[in-house]
Structures are given as structure tokens and as C-alpha cells.
Design a protein around this motif. Structure first.
Motif, mmCIF file in Angstrom:
data_model
loop_
_atom_site.group_PDB
_atom_site.id
_atom_site.type_symbol
_atom_site.label_atom_id
_atom_site.label_comp_id
_atom_site.label_asym_id
_atom_site.label_seq_id
_atom_site.Cartn_x
_atom_site.Cartn_y
_atom_site.Cartn_z
ATOM 1 N N ARG A 18 0.833 -1.206 0.000
ATOM 2 C CA ARG A 18 0.000 0.000 0.000
ATOM 3 C C ARG A 18 0.867 1.256 0.000
ATOM 4 O O ARG A 18 0.590 2.219 -0.719
ATOM 5 C CB ARG A 18 -0.927 -0.004 1.220
ATOM 6 C CG ARG A 18 -2.054 -1.010 1.154
ATOM 7 C CD ARG A 18 -3.136 -0.694 2.183
ATOM 8 N NE ARG A 18 -2.605 -0.656 3.545
ATOM 9 C CZ ARG A 18 -2.542 -1.723 4.347
ATOM 10 N NH1 ARG A 18 -2.950 -2.900 3.911
ATOM 11 N NH2 ARG A 18 -2.058 -1.623 5.578
ATOM 12 N N GLN A 19 1.905 1.252 0.807
ATOM 13 C CA GLN A 19 2.786 2.420 0.880
ATOM 14 C C GLN A 19 3.489 2.662 -0.448
ATOM 15 O O GLN A 19 3.613 3.808 -0.904
ATOM 16 C CB GLN A 19 3.817 2.218 1.989
ATOM 17 C CG GLN A 19 3.231 2.233 3.391
ATOM 18 C CD GLN A 19 4.253 1.865 4.460
ATOM 19 O OE1 GLN A 19 5.249 1.186 4.184
ATOM 20 N NE2 GLN A 19 4.016 2.307 5.690
ATOM 21 N N LEU A 20 3.931 1.595 -1.099
ATOM 22 C CA LEU A 20 4.632 1.738 -2.371
ATOM 23 C C LEU A 20 3.707 2.256 -3.456
ATOM 24 O O LEU A 20 4.086 3.157 -4.226
ATOM 25 C CB LEU A 20 5.239 0.397 -2.790
ATOM 26 C CG LEU A 20 5.936 0.380 -4.158
ATOM 27 C CD1 LEU A 20 7.118 1.347 -4.169
ATOM 28 C CD2 LEU A 20 6.389 -1.037 -4.512
ATOM 29 N N TRP A 157 19.093 -3.373 -7.093
ATOM 30 C CA TRP A 157 18.633 -4.710 -7.442
ATOM 31 C C TRP A 157 17.316 -4.636 -8.210
ATOM 32 O O TRP A 157 16.534 -3.709 -8.029
ATOM 33 C CB TRP A 157 18.498 -5.573 -6.191
ATOM 34 C CG TRP A 157 19.824 -6.005 -5.663
ATOM 35 C CD1 TRP A 157 20.579 -5.379 -4.720
ATOM 36 C CD2 TRP A 157 20.577 -7.145 -6.082
ATOM 37 N NE1 TRP A 157 21.757 -6.060 -4.514
ATOM 38 C CE2 TRP A 157 21.788 -7.157 -5.334
ATOM 39 C CE3 TRP A 157 20.357 -8.164 -7.009
ATOM 40 C CZ2 TRP A 157 22.753 -8.144 -5.489
ATOM 41 C CZ3 TRP A 157 21.324 -9.153 -7.171
ATOM 42 C CH2 TRP A 157 22.510 -9.137 -6.422
ATOM 43 N N ASP A 158 17.095 -5.651 -9.036
ATOM 44 C CA ASP A 158 15.956 -5.653 -9.950
ATOM 45 C C ASP A 158 15.416 -7.075 -10.052
ATOM 46 O O ASP A 158 16.028 -8.026 -9.540
ATOM 47 C CB ASP A 158 16.431 -5.172 -11.333
ATOM 48 C CG ASP A 158 15.333 -4.472 -12.134
ATOM 49 O OD1 ASP A 158 14.134 -4.762 -11.875
ATOM 50 O OD2 ASP A 158 15.664 -3.659 -12.993
ATOM 51 N N THR A 159 14.269 -7.210 -10.707
ATOM 52 C CA THR A 159 13.802 -8.546 -11.074
ATOM 53 C C THR A 159 14.816 -9.154 -12.039
ATOM 54 O O THR A 159 15.664 -8.447 -12.607
ATOM 55 C CB THR A 159 12.431 -8.463 -11.756
ATOM 56 O OG1 THR A 159 12.497 -7.522 -12.842
ATOM 57 C CG2 THR A 159 11.354 -8.043 -10.778
ATOM 58 N N THR A 256 14.782 -1.379 -7.113
ATOM 59 C CA THR A 256 14.119 -0.253 -7.766
ATOM 60 C C THR A 256 12.643 -0.300 -7.389
ATOM 61 O O THR A 256 12.120 -1.342 -6.990
ATOM 62 C CB THR A 256 14.240 -0.328 -9.296
ATOM 63 O OG1 THR A 256 13.454 -1.436 -9.785
ATOM 64 C CG2 THR A 256 15.694 -0.513 -9.728
ATOM 65 N N ARG A 257 11.982 0.823 -7.516
ATOM 66 C CA ARG A 257 10.565 0.848 -7.138
ATOM 67 C C ARG A 257 9.737 -0.089 -8.014
ATOM 68 O O ARG A 257 8.815 -0.761 -7.542
ATOM 69 C CB ARG A 257 10.029 2.275 -7.214
ATOM 70 C CG ARG A 257 10.545 3.145 -6.076
ATOM 71 C CD ARG A 257 9.830 4.471 -5.986
ATOM 72 N NE ARG A 257 10.299 5.228 -4.820
ATOM 73 C CZ ARG A 257 9.846 6.424 -4.486
ATOM 74 N NH1 ARG A 257 8.927 7.012 -5.232
ATOM 75 N NH2 ARG A 257 10.301 7.044 -3.418
ATOM 76 N N GLU A 260 10.466 -3.635 -6.867
ATOM 77 C CA GLU A 260 9.810 -3.909 -5.592
ATOM 78 C C GLU A 260 8.312 -4.156 -5.792
ATOM 79 O O GLU A 260 7.747 -5.081 -5.198
ATOM 80 C CB GLU A 260 10.016 -2.743 -4.616
ATOM 81 C CG GLU A 260 9.381 -3.003 -3.261
ATOM 82 C CD GLU A 260 9.593 -1.882 -2.261
ATOM 83 O OE1 GLU A 260 8.740 -1.732 -1.359
ATOM 84 O OE2 GLU A 260 10.597 -1.150 -2.384
ATOM 85 N N LEU A 261 7.696 -3.340 -6.635
ATOM 86 C CA LEU A 261 6.272 -3.523 -6.919
ATOM 87 C C LEU A 261 6.002 -4.914 -7.470
ATOM 88 O O LEU A 261 5.085 -5.617 -7.021
ATOM 89 C CB LEU A 261 5.813 -2.462 -7.921
ATOM 90 C CG LEU A 261 4.388 -2.621 -8.458
ATOM 91 C CD1 LEU A 261 3.379 -2.295 -7.371
ATOM 92 C CD2 LEU A 261 4.172 -1.726 -9.670
ATOM 93 N N VAL A 262 6.804 -5.327 -8.447
ATOM 94 C CA VAL A 262 6.608 -6.630 -9.085
ATOM 95 C C VAL A 262 6.845 -7.761 -8.086
ATOM 96 O O VAL A 262 6.073 -8.729 -8.030
ATOM 97 C CB VAL A 262 7.552 -6.758 -10.302
ATOM 98 C CG1 VAL A 262 7.531 -8.182 -10.847
ATOM 99 C CG2 VAL A 262 7.155 -5.770 -11.393
#
Length: 278
Positions: A18-20, A157-159, A256-257, A260-262
Motif C-alpha cells: 500500500r505504501q509503495l 537490485w531488480d527482477t 528499484t521501485r 519492488e512492486l513486481v
């Protein structure tokens, strides 16, 4: 997998998500104006870019909006107008690098033309990013560190795989291309993957403009024999990490945002369909 997911608290995951999502849903930058392309609402032009668009062929600047159309009197198609616009912005400081890569221009759900990737954010145009969240059979996740040479989010860091779809490219084809470039994966390696799904449309203010982006993800189980390896030099490290380590990195803000979302969405889905053992 269930034991691996037990390291992620349900309530903490939901709160973080939710915060992201609140942080990546922002209004357009101050001073920007709506953009239409061929009469269709397509983006938000930054205040900095507007001052350099005045007088260019096919560009009409009004107090309420900026309009881009084909310049019939100059015998310029819409794509020619878009190419000239991007070239004109190239040396003004409005563009962040130059990729020699065309992306589709969307307006009201339709593909209208194509433009240089570097010009997308100053114009606030919609992009489509495809990600692959890759899992190992033992419940660990494959993650990748962005190279220090990346213009955005270096060393974060990333997917395992993530990138933008190019012009005239389907989302599935874009994912296959990115998977090969960033992780050396073939179509056969991705045989056990879920269909791409849209997580959300992100709206984020950036120094160079406005990021409007559909974020898509496909979860994939890679066989034990598959060893991802970067092919394009945009990744400095690939790691197979336990979920508890991934969660600690999420909490520390190391992704990365977008990644993180993914990752949060992937974890949330797996927890819904495979609840941890108690």
C-alpha cells in the motif's frame, strides 16, 4: 515454497504494498501540460520541454495543452514530426541520453506512431514494461543487480528480467527478447511461466519528466538446470536468493521501485494461492 513464504509477514507485505503504490501514483509535474497526438490524449509535456517545442512543424502550443499532428504543409507524416521533435530536444538538456530505440506512442488506447525512447518521459507518454519474476524449484528467487553504467537506478537490485516493449512488438515478444538479452534465457527455458498480467499503471514524477507506465509481470519456474547469465552488459550480478533475503532487501530499499512492486505482487499472489504451513 510454503516454508520459504513463511518468512514474509502477511500484514507487513500488505502495508509495504500500500505504501509503495501511494509513492508511485503522483500527479504530473508542476507546469506540465496535457499532450494530444493526432487529436487523442496521449501524455503530459514537461514545462522545460514546452519552451523548446514552439515553432517546430506539427506542434501547436496552447495555454491549456500541447498538440502534435502530421505537418501536411511540410509533407511530414506524424512519425516524421515525432522524429524531428526528438532530434530538436536532443541538445537542449531535456533528454536523458539517446537510445536509438523506438517506442510506440499511445493515445486513448490506440497506437498512433513511434518516437525515440529518450523523448518519452519529457512528453509524459505511456510506456509498457515487462518483467519476469523467476523462481527456483526450491523456493528461491532469481534477482539481478543493475550495472553501474545504467542511467537510471545504477547498482540497485531488480527482477531477473525487466524492460520496455519496443515499437510494433507484442508484450510476449518483448518479454522473450528481454529474457534473452538480460538473462540468456530461451523460449524453452520459459515454458513454465504464467501469462503476463498488468499489475498497475504507474504515474511518477522524474527529473526529466513524467513516467506513465503499465507494469506487467510473468511468474516463471526455471528448471534447476537453467543458469541465467547476462548478455547485454546491463546487469552486473545475478543471484539466487532465499525469500527471507529478498524480503530483507525489500525492507532495506535495495530494489528499484518497479522491481519492488513486481516482487511484492508476486509474493502476495503466491501467498494467496499457497498459504504458508502452520
Amino acid at each position: 515454497m510454503n516454508n520459504a513464504l513463511s518468512h514474509v509477514p502477511d500484514d507487513a507485505l500488505a502495508l509495504r504494498y500500500r505504501q509503495l503504490t501511494r509513492r508511485i501514483q503522483q500527479l504530473p509535474p508542476s507546469g506540465s501540460r496535457p499532450l494530444t497526438v493526432s487529436g487523442r490524449v496521449a501524455g503530459w509535456v514537461s514545462a522545460k520541454a514546452i519552451q523548446y517545442l514552439d515553432g517546430l512543424p506539427g506542434i501547436l502550443i496552447e495555454p491549456e495543452a500541447v498538440h502534435i499532428t502530421a505537418a501536411s504543409t511540410r509533407r511530414m507524416s506524424l512519425n516524421a514530426v515525432l522524429a524531428h521533435l526528438a532530434e530538436s530536444l536532443k541538445d537542449t538538456g531535456c533528454l536523458r541520453g539517446w537510445r536509438n530505440e523506438l517506442l510506440d506512442v499511445y493515445g486513448e488506447g490506440r497506437c498512433l506512431g513511434a518516437i525515440e525512447r529518450a523523448a518519452v518521459r519529457p512528453l509524459g507518454l505511456l510506456t509498457k514494461a515487462v518483467h519476469l519474476t523467476a523462481w527456483a524449484p526450491d523456493g528461491r528467487m532469481w534477482i539481478a543487480r543493475r550495472a553501474s553504467s545504467k542511467s537510471t537506478d545504477p547498482n540497485m537490485w531488480d527482477t531477473l528480467v525487466g524492460g520496455l516493449a519496443c515499437t510494433n512488438e507484442s508484450m510476449d515478444l518483448a518479454l522473450l527478447r528481454e529474457s534473452n538479452e538480460e538473462a540468456g534465457l530461451s523460449e524453452a527455458d520459459l515454458a513454465d511461466r504464467e501469462p503476463l498480467r498488468i499489475i498497475l499503471r504507474m504515474h511518477r514524477r522524474l527529473p526529466e519528466g513524467y513516467q506513465v507506465e503499465d507494469v506487467l509481470n510473468s511468474d516463471c519456474m526455471l528448471a534447476e538446470s537453467v543458469q541465467p547469465r547476462n548478455m547485454d552488459g546491463e546487469v552486473s550480478e545475478i543471484r539466487l536468493a532465499p525469500v527471507k533475503d529478498v524480503w530483507a532487501m525489500v525492507e532495506a530499499g535495495e530494489f528499484t521501485r518497479e522491481a519492488e512492486l513486481v516482487i511484492l505482487d508476486s509474493l502476495r499472489r503466491k501467498m494467496e494461492y499457497q498459504p504458508p504451513c502452520r
